[in-house]
Design a protein around this motif. Sequence first.
Motif, PDB file in Angstrom:
ATOM      1  N   PRO A   8       3.328  -5.046   2.993  1.00 29.92           N
ATOM      2  CA  PRO A   8       3.224  -4.005   1.910  1.00 29.92           C
ATOM      3  C   PRO A   8       2.438  -4.727   1.050  1.00 29.92           C
ATOM      4  CG  PRO A   8       4.967  -4.167   2.861  1.00 29.92           C
ATOM      5  CD  PRO A   8       4.522  -4.682   4.108  1.00 29.92           C
ATOM      6  N   LEU A   9       2.643  -6.353   1.654  1.00 29.99           N
ATOM      7  CA  LEU A   9       2.418  -7.457   0.553  1.00 29.99           C
ATOM      8  C   LEU A   9       0.508  -7.004   0.135  1.00 29.99           C
ATOM      9  CD1 LEU A   9       2.923  -9.615  -2.017  1.00 29.99           C
ATOM     10  CD2 LEU A   9       3.227 -10.431  -0.089  1.00 29.99           C
ATOM     11  N   ALA A  10       0.388  -7.455   0.999  1.00 31.93           N
ATOM     12  CA  ALA A  10      -0.802  -7.352   1.004  1.00 31.93           C
ATOM     13  C   ALA A  10      -1.927  -6.048   0.567  1.00 31.93           C
ATOM     14  CB  ALA A  10      -1.290  -7.301   3.104  1.00 31.93           C
ATOM     15  N   ALA A  11      -1.601  -5.201   0.961  1.00 32.19           N
ATOM     16  CA  ALA A  11      -1.870  -3.974  -0.077  1.00 32.19           C
ATOM     17  C   ALA A  11      -1.570  -4.383  -1.059  1.00 32.19           C
ATOM     18  CB  ALA A  11      -1.399  -2.912   0.639  1.00 32.19           C
ATOM     19  N   ALA A  12      -0.364  -4.936  -1.781  1.00 32.48           N
ATOM     20  CA  ALA A  12      -0.408  -4.926  -3.254  1.00 32.48           C
ATOM     21  C   ALA A  12      -1.253  -5.637  -3.510  1.00 32.48           C
ATOM     22  CB  ALA A  12       1.452  -5.012  -3.203  1.00 32.48           C
ATOM     23  N   ILE A  13      -1.557  -6.821  -3.562  1.00 31.48           N
ATOM     24  CA  ILE A  13      -2.191  -8.049  -3.792  1.00 31.48           C
ATOM     25  C   ILE A  13      -3.841  -7.662  -3.079  1.00 31.48           C
ATOM     26  CG2 ILE A  13      -0.369  -9.862  -4.146  1.00 31.48           C
ATOM     27  CD1 ILE A  13      -1.360 -11.103  -1.793  1.00 31.48           C
ATOM     28  N   LYS A  14      -3.960  -6.516  -2.681  1.00 27.18           N
ATOM     29  CA  LYS A  14      -5.349  -6.419  -2.014  1.00 27.18           C
ATOM     30  C   LYS A  14      -6.410  -6.821  -3.689  1.00 27.18           C
ATOM     31  CE  LYS A  14      -8.740  -3.734   0.115  1.00 27.18           C
ATOM     32  NZ  LYS A  14      -9.712  -3.791  -0.358  1.00 27.18           N
ATOM     33  N   VAL A  36       1.007 -19.300   1.232  1.00 25.75           N
ATOM     34  CA  VAL A  36       1.767 -19.098   2.171  1.00 25.75           C
ATOM     35  C   VAL A  36       3.207 -17.992   0.548  1.00 25.75           C
ATOM     36  CG1 VAL A  36       3.792 -18.875   3.463  1.00 25.75           C
ATOM     37  CG2 VAL A  36       2.193 -20.130   3.956  1.00 25.75           C
ATOM     38  N   LEU A  37       2.882 -16.685   1.078  1.00 21.68           N
ATOM     39  CA  LEU A  37       3.026 -16.117   0.474  1.00 21.68           C
ATOM     40  C   LEU A  37       4.387 -15.653   0.603  1.00 21.68           C
ATOM     41  CD1 LEU A  37       0.560 -13.781  -1.449  1.00 21.68           C
ATOM     42  CD2 LEU A  37       1.298 -15.950  -2.573  1.00 21.68           C
ATOM     43  N   GLU A  38       6.339 -15.211  -0.088  1.00 25.99           N
ATOM     44  CA  GLU A  38       6.736 -14.590   0.454  1.00 25.99           C
ATOM     45  C   GLU A  38       7.663 -13.336   0.051  1.00 25.99           C
ATOM     46  OE1 GLU A  38      10.461 -17.056  -0.347  1.00 25.99           O
ATOM     47  OE2 GLU A  38       8.981 -19.145   0.946  1.00 25.99           O
ATOM     48  N   TRP A  39       8.305 -12.800   0.444  1.00 29.10           N
ATOM     49  CA  TRP A  39       8.391 -11.437  -0.055  1.00 29.10           C
ATOM     50  C   TRP A  39      10.032 -11.163   0.990  1.00 29.10           C
ATOM     51  CZ3 TRP A  39       6.261  -7.083  -2.015  1.00 29.10           C
ATOM     52  CH2 TRP A  39       6.645  -5.518  -0.753  1.00 29.10           C
ATOM     53  N   GLU A  40      10.486 -11.324  -0.449  1.00 31.50           N
ATOM     54  CA  GLU A  40      12.597 -10.879  -0.133  1.00 31.50           C
ATOM     55  C   GLU A  40      12.613 -12.509   0.379  1.00 31.50           C
ATOM     56  OE1 GLU A  40      12.677  -7.395   1.726  1.00 31.50           O
ATOM     57  OE2 GLU A  40      12.636  -6.281   0.522  1.00 31.50           O
ATOM     58  N   GLY A  41      12.447 -13.628  -0.099  1.00 33.75           N
ATOM     59  CA  GLY A  41      12.841 -14.849   0.698  1.00 33.75           C
ATOM     60  C   GLY A  41      12.103 -15.409   1.750  1.00 33.75           C
ATOM     61  N   ALA A  42      11.197 -14.275   2.360  1.00 31.57           N
ATOM     62  CA  ALA A  42      10.919 -15.120   3.607  1.00 31.57           C
ATOM     63  C   ALA A  42       9.460 -15.039   3.423  1.00 31.57           C
ATOM     64  CB  ALA A  42      10.826 -14.217   4.686  1.00 31.57           C
TER      65      ALA A  42
END
Length: 126
Positions: A8-14, A36-42
């Motif tokens: 979901p992060l990929a879609a959000a930052i597209k 490297v981007l994290e999402w919810e700590g991972a």
Amino acid sequence: MTEHVEHPLAAAIKPLLDAVGATPVRLDEAKTEDVVLEWEGAPALAVRLPHLSSALDRLLAEMTRQFDGRPLTELDRGEKQRVVALLEERGAFTVRHGVETVASALGVSRFTVYNYLNRQDGSKSG
């Protein structure tokens, strides 16, 4: 390079990635220079940033689009001054050989680009 990253992060930052010319990359394909981007700590995905020289090329292409697709060399003096001002706002002259590259794209000398920059600085302070 992988264009399709399932997160979901990929879609959000597209839209951001498209605007800066970056590419999402799966974690297992990430290189040391990727972010490297994290999402919810991972770790979620990596982002491959473009080289600065290609960023300047994209900025020049954007200027062409903003001026109705006309070649930058065909713009009048005032339009070229506006292009230089817009490019300065976007950091184009922080790139090595930025002035030379912009001068070539506009069909003017480096001296002319510096004059446009100095004129702009003078109008800001006064």
